[in-house]
Every structure is written in C-alpha cells, then in structure tokens.
Design a protein around this motif. Structure first.
Motif, PDB file in Angstrom:
ATOM      1  N   LEU A   1     -30.143 -32.540  51.255  1.00 38.94           N
ATOM      2  CA  LEU A   1     -29.785 -33.953  51.226  1.00 38.94           C
ATOM      3  C   LEU A   1     -28.346 -34.156  51.713  1.00 38.94           C
ATOM      4  O   LEU A   1     -28.056 -35.089  52.479  1.00 38.94           O
ATOM      5  CB  LEU A   1     -29.945 -34.461  49.786  1.00 38.94           C
ATOM      6  N   ILE A   2     -27.460 -33.266  51.275  1.00 31.05           N
ATOM      7  CA  ILE A   2     -26.053 -33.356  51.691  1.00 31.05           C
ATOM      8  C   ILE A   2     -25.956 -33.192  53.220  1.00 31.05           C
ATOM      9  O   ILE A   2     -25.225 -33.919  53.895  1.00 31.05           O
ATOM     10  CB  ILE A   2     -25.192 -32.276  50.974  1.00 31.05           C
ATOM     11  N   ARG A   3     -26.742 -32.242  53.739  1.00 32.29           N
ATOM     12  CA  ARG A   3     -26.738 -32.021  55.190  1.00 32.29           C
ATOM     13  C   ARG A   3     -27.161 -33.308  55.916  1.00 32.29           C
ATOM     14  O   ARG A   3     -26.572 -33.725  56.914  1.00 32.29           O
ATOM     15  CB  ARG A   3     -27.688 -30.872  55.521  1.00 32.29           C
ATOM     16  N   LEU A   4     -28.189 -33.947  55.365  1.00 35.87           N
ATOM     17  CA  LEU A   4     -28.711 -35.188  55.936  1.00 35.87           C
ATOM     18  C   LEU A   4     -27.637 -36.280  55.922  1.00 35.87           C
ATOM     19  O   LEU A   4     -27.432 -36.999  56.913  1.00 35.87           O
ATOM     20  CB  LEU A   4     -29.927 -35.621  55.106  1.00 35.87           C
ATOM     21  N   LEU A   5     -26.924 -36.386  54.770  1.00 36.96           N
ATOM     22  CA  LEU A   5     -25.896 -37.420  54.630  1.00 36.96           C
ATOM     23  C   LEU A   5     -24.742 -37.175  55.597  1.00 36.96           C
ATOM     24  O   LEU A   5     -24.208 -38.111  56.203  1.00 36.96           O
ATOM     25  CB  LEU A   5     -25.380 -37.466  53.184  1.00 36.96           C
ATOM     26  N   LYS A   6     -24.346 -35.926  55.727  1.00 34.40           N
ATOM     27  CA  LYS A   6     -23.279 -35.581  56.680  1.00 34.40           C
ATOM     28  C   LYS A   6     -23.658 -36.073  58.071  1.00 34.40           C
ATOM     29  O   LYS A   6     -22.849 -36.634  58.800  1.00 34.40           O
ATOM     30  CB  LYS A   6     -23.098 -34.064  56.742  1.00 34.40           C
ATOM     31  N   HIS A   7     -24.929 -35.825  58.405  1.00 32.84           N
ATOM     32  CA  HIS A   7     -25.421 -36.209  59.712  1.00 32.84           C
ATOM     33  C   HIS A   7     -25.447 -37.728  59.859  1.00 32.84           C
ATOM     34  O   HIS A   7     -24.980 -38.284  60.852  1.00 32.84           O
ATOM     35  CB  HIS A   7     -26.813 -35.613  59.907  1.00 32.84           C
ATOM     36  N   THR A   8     -25.995 -38.396  58.839  1.00 26.36           N
ATOM     37  CA  THR A   8     -26.131 -39.844  58.881  1.00 26.36           C
ATOM     38  C   THR A   8     -24.780 -40.519  59.053  1.00 26.36           C
ATOM     39  O   THR A   8     -24.624 -41.472  59.803  1.00 26.36           O
ATOM     40  CB  THR A   8     -26.781 -40.360  57.581  1.00 26.36           C
TER      41      THR A   8
ATOM     42  N   ASP B   1     -13.246 -31.933  59.780  1.00 27.43           N
ATOM     43  CA  ASP B   1     -11.789 -31.827  59.702  1.00 27.43           C
ATOM     44  C   ASP B   1     -11.187 -32.984  58.919  1.00 27.43           C
ATOM     45  O   ASP B   1     -10.016 -32.975  58.561  1.00 27.43           O
ATOM     46  CB  ASP B   1     -11.172 -31.744  61.113  1.00 27.43           C
ATOM     47  N   LYS B   2     -12.039 -33.981  58.620  1.00 27.56           N
ATOM     48  CA  LYS B   2     -11.535 -35.112  57.846  1.00 27.56           C
ATOM     49  C   LYS B   2     -12.011 -35.020  56.385  1.00 27.56           C
ATOM     50  O   LYS B   2     -11.237 -34.872  55.465  1.00 27.56           O
ATOM     51  CB  LYS B   2     -12.017 -36.424  58.479  1.00 27.56           C
ATOM     52  N   VAL B   3     -13.329 -35.072  56.214  1.00 30.65           N
ATOM     53  CA  VAL B   3     -13.866 -34.981  54.854  1.00 30.65           C
ATOM     54  C   VAL B   3     -14.763 -33.741  54.740  1.00 30.65           C
ATOM     55  O   VAL B   3     -15.661 -33.547  55.553  1.00 30.65           O
ATOM     56  CB  VAL B   3     -14.680 -36.249  54.495  1.00 30.65           C
ATOM     57  N   THR B   4     -14.464 -32.935  53.749  1.00 29.31           N
ATOM     58  CA  THR B   4     -15.286 -31.747  53.509  1.00 29.31           C
ATOM     59  C   THR B   4     -16.180 -32.004  52.298  1.00 29.31           C
ATOM     60  O   THR B   4     -15.719 -32.573  51.298  1.00 29.31           O
ATOM     61  CB  THR B   4     -14.385 -30.536  53.188  1.00 29.31           C
TER      62      THR B   4
END
Lengths: 514, 132
Positions: free
Chosen positions: A381-388, A394-397
């Motif tokens: 889900l986190i991967r999906l949100l990062k993509h979305t 380099d900004k938000v990890t």
C-alpha cells in the motif's frame, strides 16, 4: 531310629527327611514299593512311612508284603497318603497290617506323635500286633475294589479334563472366528513375514481382500506383486527393509493401490510390528486394510474444498475487477471536468478504492484464502501511495517498520483505509514549502493480543488548538470512526515534533460475523 | 511536432479500455480501437503500424496475453506493457523472455501508463504531446 521313607514324590520325601532328621532319626528313601523291598533286605529299618499311590508297586502291596513276611512284619508301618483317603481305604490299609493311616498333609507334630506312639506300642508288645490276618481272598477283593474305585475317580477326572479342553477349544475357535469376522467387517487381513526364511503366512481374510480363494494361497505372493505398480512394489520392498533395519518396533503405515484384472482398484494401508527372537527381529506381523471407501470420500471432500476455494478466488477476483471498473468509471467521468476540486475528489476516492482492491488482490493470492499478511499488504500500500503522490525520495522518505501479522479481511480493509488516510495526510500537509522529512509507518503485535499501528512524521505538526472532531478534517475523522466502529479499537493522537497517530485494536482473527 | 506514438490496447474490460484510450489520447498519443482478444490483436498487428502494445495477460478467448505477445514479437519488434490483475513468479517466468517494458498490476491508473510510455520513448515526446 532308622526310618525308610517310600514316596514317588521327591518333595514329599524331602519334607519327611528334614522333619525326621531334626528329631535325630536317620532316613533312607525309596520311590516305590519294589525299591523299598530291596532296601529292606539289605538293611532293616525301625519304621516305614509309605505313600499309597506309586508306580511299579503301590503302598497297599508293599504293606501287604511286609506284613506277611516273617522277617519284616515286626517293622512298624505307617501309611501317609494323599490320594487314597476314604474310610474304606483306611479300612483296607489296617486290614493289611498298617499301624497308622495318616492323610496328607498333616501337622508335623501329629505325624511325629504317631511315630512315637507306634514305636512305643511295638516295644510294649514286643513286636507287631497279633492281628487277625484277613483271608487272602478278602484282601484281594478289597484291594481290587480300591483300585477300581481309584480308576473310576481317575477316569472321571480325565473326562472332566477332556470336556474342559473341548470347551476351551470351542472358545478358542469361536474367538478366532470372531477375530476373522472382525477383520472382515473392518476390511482387514493379516500377514506374517518370516525374516530369516523370507516366507509369508497370510490370513484367509487377507486372501479375501485380494479376492483370492484359500486354495490359491500358495500363489498369493506372486500374484500380489503383479497387482502392484512397479513404483509401489519398490516402495513396499523399501518399507520392509527399512522396517527391519530400524530401531523402532513398529513399521509406520504405508498406503498403496492394487489393480484387479477388470481394471478396478483398491487402496490399501499396511501397518506392521516386528516380533523378536533372541534379541533380533525374526518376523514382521502386518495388518492390511482396505481404505478405498475412505480414499474416495477424501477425494470427494478434497474436490469440494477445491471447488469452494475456486469459488472464493473467483469472488475475490470479481470484486477486484469491479473495483477497477468503478475506478475507470470515476476517472472517465471526471475527465469531463476541469474543476480542481472534482479532480481531487476523484483522486482521493480512487485511492480509497485502490486500498480496498489491494486486499482482494492479496486474498486472491493468499494460500489460506481467508487471511493475508497485514505487513506485506501495508508495505504494498505504501508503494502504491508513493507512486500515486509521485513522492521523490530526496524530499520525503517513508520508512516502514512492520512485524509479520496475519489478518482477516475485516481487519485488513479498515487497517488499509487508516494507513491510506494517515499517510496521504502526512504527504499532503506535513511538509509544505518543499520541507524535507520522514514519515514512519509501524505495525507491532503487543503482548496483550492487541495490535499497534502507528503513522508518524517529523513535519510541521498540528496547531495547538487543533480539534480533529471539528469536522474540518474528514481524513482524521474517518480514521477515528473506522478505529472505533470497525476495529473496536482506540486512537491516540500524539503531539510532539511533527504529528503522530496510533491505533490499537485486537486482532480478532476468528470472530463470529453475525 | 514529433510523430504521435501509436498504441494498441488489448483489454477485455470495456470501461477500463475506454478510460485508457481517452486518457492516452488526451496525452497526445494515437490509440487504436481497443481489442478484446489475442487473435484479433495478432491479426491487427500484421496490418498496422504499432509503437507499443498495452496487453492484458488475462484475456477472453483461447489465447492469453503472454501467448499473444509471444506470437506478435516472433515476427515484429513491438515493445509490450503487460497489464494484469495479479503478479506472481509463474507469470514473470513465462513472460520474462519477452522482455516487456513493465508489468502493471490492476487497477490501472492511466497516468502511470503514460509515465511508462514517456520513459520508453523519451520525455520530450510526452511533453510536446502534452502541449498539443
């Protein structure tokens, strides 16, 4: 005193010998009348104690011979008997000249007292009593009568023994028939393998299992082998070999199939136990059971289960597909509008649908079909949100610390929606003006059976007067409602540097749904 | 202005196919009418110029997406983007020899497809397309 003991039973002689020796007597022993007569001739004793029932010459005959012999008749004679015990036996013994008739067993003192009395009587009298010697004919008649009587008793005993043995044989045969019948009912047979000779002995019930006639017993093993597949033949040979070599007494069950000429087959299971001789296994006793019915039922159940699983998978698949269709419809519809608010609405909604869709994707792929790995789901889900949100790292990890936890669909979906809201919020609001920072997502089981799920960031945080009940923050309100209503859990807002929200709930894996 | 990228959609779910077609067209690509089966795609590919195929693995009909791609790439050099409801090792193993641009797990968000195409054919293409 020198005492001659006559008895065919060694224990009886020993008992008398010990008893008499303690009283200072010396003893000699004979095992029957004939032997006693020989000893009498070589060395005359002071007293004779004799049993009656003995081989070669019995006590009656010995007594008669002693008391009619001029040389010996002065020796006192005590009958000590266990077999001839009736008054008529006593009568005959006394008529033959016996001085006492004592029935075994008797108290040692009684026996010793009788000995003393008899000896004293002889001393007082100066020899044997002058009894009226019965006529030879009468004695002979009485003696025969006693013998016949004894014979009758012995025959009766023999008959009783015979009928008891017959009863035992009948019981044994019945028990064996019951055993065979039990084996038939259980569709079982047994076989014994002699390890040294390599020969087999099998029960009729085993032959029946293989549809053999008892007359075909000798060809059985050859035919039996032909009924097995080459693979099963090898497996069974290995099973026996391993069984013999193993330290275990039992041979573990082995299942195999036998094929009949008409193409039908039976599933069998064999279990064995080793029998030992001289510390080594010498035989294997094995039972063979027909488990065809059970196998068929298992197959039916397996198929039904497989069908159920397929249906459930199909359901997950359809649900996921429908969610794709809903997403497509929404986006298609939204394409007609330029309004940013509508675009944002669609984006948020699509995110939420995707979150739920991912659970169905995970369930579809899950082995168990009812649970998914919550940690893997959140990670996807986190991967999906990062993509979305097109987050540049380099900004938000986003850092994940997720412990493995299995969860049912009704836990996974609320969890996914909560993570979606909290992480989306953090991405959108925690780092304005190109601020850099970290969002942390944690999932831990707690000792009390609860699960702790936390999303925290080191962003700008909430204003001190912020009230998430105010209705302005749909996202947080959603989290609160989902936590309370769907997870029956508690939500904690932690204010420090940045913002942190922790949700704790019980992982009711197998809660009833109604 | 650079030439438009010609895209073939093979997708048996109508709404999704329509969404993808419209979205990609808005980004300036040329999108043929979506096809629902592998056989139709194979036939179509023989007679049309295609730059990239967006190919669903689970297709209606007797040929799945991987079979279809295998047959198309045997004679033609067309890059493939696979779309699929589920991704697992078995699918990867079967499809990896075809060296697809990407596997996109559904639900498909059109922007992510556009991003992949932009990367494959160079950013300028996509940017200029966006301005058309």
């Amino acid at each position: 005193m020198k005492i001659l003991i006559v008895d065919d039973n060694e224990e009886n002689r020993y008992f008398l010998e010990v008893l008499l020796k303690t009283k200072g007597h010396t003893t000699r022993q004979a095992t029957n009348g004939k032997e006693a007569l020989r000893l009498l001739e070589s060395d005359q004793p002071d007293l004779i104690i004799s049993d009656i029932l003995m081989p070669v010459m019995d006590g009656f005959q010995l007594c008669r011979t002693v008391k009619t012999n001029e040389n010996f008749r002065s020796v006192p004679f005590i009958i000590y008997t266990a077999t001839y015990t009736s008054p008529r036996d006593e009568d005959l013994a006394l008529k033959m000249g016996a001085d006492r008739f004592i029935i075994k067993p008797c108290e040692p003192d009684t026996l010793l007292k009788s000995i003393d009395e008899v000896v004293e009587e002889y001393l007082r009298r100066g020899g044997a009593p002058q009894i009226e010697t019965a006529k030879e004919e009468e004695i002979f008649k009485l003696y025969n009568e006693r013998l016949v009587k004894k014979l009758e008793q012995k025959m009766l005993a023999a008959e009783q023994e015979l009928s008891a043995r017959k009863a035992a044989e009948t019981a044994l045969r019945e028990s064996r028939e019951r055993l065979m019948e039990s084996q038939r009912v259980a569709k079982m047979g047994d076989i014994t393998y002699d390890i040294e000779t390599g020969t087999y002995a099998c029960s009729d019930t085993l032959l029946e299992l293989f549809e053999f006639k008892p007359s075909e017993n000798s060809d059985f093993i050859q035919t039996y082998r032909r009924m097995l597949s080459a693979e099963d033949q090898q497996r069974i040979a290995g099973w026996i070999e391993r069984g013999i070599a193993s330290q275990e007494e039992n041979l573990e069950p082995i299942e195999y199939r036998i094929l009949f000429r008409d193409g039908t087959f039976k599933y069998l299971v064999s279990e064995g136990r080793k029998e030992y001789g001289g510390g080594r296994p010498v035989r294997i006793f094995a039972i063979v059971q027909d488990i065809t019915e059970r196998k068929k039922q298992e197959e039916t159940i397996r198929m039904a289960l497989e069908e159920k699983n397929q249906l459930i998978r199909e359901l997950y698949h359809r649900t996921k597909n429908n969610m794709q269709v809903i997403i497509s419809m929404l986006m298609l519809q939204a394409m007609q509008y330029q309004d940013e608010n509508i675009r944002e609405l669609v984006k948020v909604t699509v995110n939420r649908i995707q979150t739920m869709s991912l659970v169905h994707e995970k369930l579809y792929q899950s082995e168990k079909l009812s649970t998914i790995k919550l940690d893997e789901y959140i990670s996807d889900l986190i991967r999906l949100l990062k993509h979305t949100f097109s987050i540049s790292s380099d900004k938000v990890t986003i850092v994940c610390d997720l412990q493995p936890i299995p969860a049912l669909i009704d836990i996974a979906i609320p969890c996914g929606l909560i993570i979606n809201e909290l992480v989306s919020n953090a991405i959108k609001y925690a780092f304005p003006d190109n601020r850099k920072g970290t969002i942390k997502v944690e999932l831990h089981p707690k000792d009390d059976g609860f699960i702790s799920m936390r999303v925290s960031d080191n962003g700008i945080g909430m204003p001190p007067d912020f009230d998430f009940h105010s209705g302005k923050t749909i996202g947080l309100q959603t989290v609160a409602e989902i936590t309370e209503l769907q997870l029956q859990g508690k939500m904690y807002i932690e204010r420090g540097s940045g913002f942190s929200c922790c949700v704790q709930f019980k992982n009711s894996l197998y809660r009833k749904r109604i | 202005m650079q030439e438009k990228i010609r895209i073939l959609l093979v997708e048996d779910e109508a709404i999704t196919a329509l969404l993808l077609k419209r979205s990609l067209e808005l980004k300036g690509h040329e999108v043929y009418e979506p096809l629902a089966t592998g056989r139709k795609a194979l036939k179509f590919a023989e007679t049309h110029q295609i730059d990239v195929i967006l190919l669903d693995i689970n297709l209606a009909g007797d040929m799945d997406g991987i079979e279809t791609a295998t047959k198309i790439t045997a004679t033609m050099d067309i890059p493939i983007i696979f779309t699929t409801g589920y991704m697992d090792d078995a699918i990867k193993e079967r499809a990896s020899v075809l060296q697809p641009i990407a596997y996109v797990v559904k639900p498909i968000i059109p922007d992510s497809i556009n991003d992949l195409i932009s990367k494959q054919f160079g950013n300028e293409n996509s940017i200029s397309a966006e301005h058309t």
